[in-house]
Design a protein around this motif. Structure first.
Motif: not given
Length: 182
Positions: A37-52
């Motif tokens: 039951e986790h969040l899976l983040v697939l791929g990474w770009n300049s917007k990913s850190e802010a979204a997390l």
């Protein structure tokens, strides 16, 4: 007595080395993670850190485990509690190492937010994930507005801003309405 102390010291050094190696393997994305039951983040770009960071601000998700799958050499996030798997997020092997069959939420980020061809990789990632876990809730970043409908049919959530932009573009295609007679 001296031999006992030496043996104990060697054992402690071996254990410390093994723990450091496991930690480094995790930072480099070479481990498999067994999480539920986790969040899976697939791929990474300049917007990913802010979204997390936004995700973590929501009290419901502050304690939820996060696993990031990205094609980077080391963990791309500054979140100390996030786990990292190095690999192509559309590949079964990387998804298995990230416990994709047990997560409840996934976010798929475009490889390059300025290149519409990134949507092809996003689609492959969503299809691979759906095959492993048909009940997962998926949010995806799309570059091309024209592909919105295909992702909607795959039951992928699209950001509200993108949907508003699509509606604006459709409105621009229609001729303005005739003025009402007075």
């Amino acid at each position: 007595m001296i031999m006992g102390v030496g043996t104990l010291g060697a054992l402690a050094a071996t254990l410390a080395t093994a723990l450091l190696e496991v930690r480094e393997r995790g930072k480099k994305g070479l481990r498999s993670w067994n999480v539920q039951e986790h969040l899976l983040v697939l791929g990474w770009n300049s917007k990913s850190e802010a979204a997390l960071k936004d995700f973590r601000l929501d009290p419901r998700y502050q304690e939820m485990p996060i696993v990031v799958v990205a094609e980077t050499d080391a963990t791309p996030t500054s979140d100390p509690d996030a786990r990292f798997v190095r690999g192509n997020p559309s590949r079964k092997e990387a998804l298995e190492r990230a416990s994709a069959s047990t997560e409840v939420v996934a976010m798929v980020f475009a490889r390059d937010p300025s290149d519409a061809r990134s949507d092809h990789h996003t689609a492959l990632t969503v299809l691979s994930l759906r095959r492993m876990n048909p009940t997962v809730k998926i949010g995806a970043e799309l570059v091309s507005h024209g592909r919105y409908v295909a992702f909607q049919m795959a039951e992928v959530a699209i950001p509200k801003i993108l949907f508003a932009e699509i509606l604006r573009l459709i409105a621009e295609l229609r001729p303005p309405p005739d003025p009402a007679p007075a």
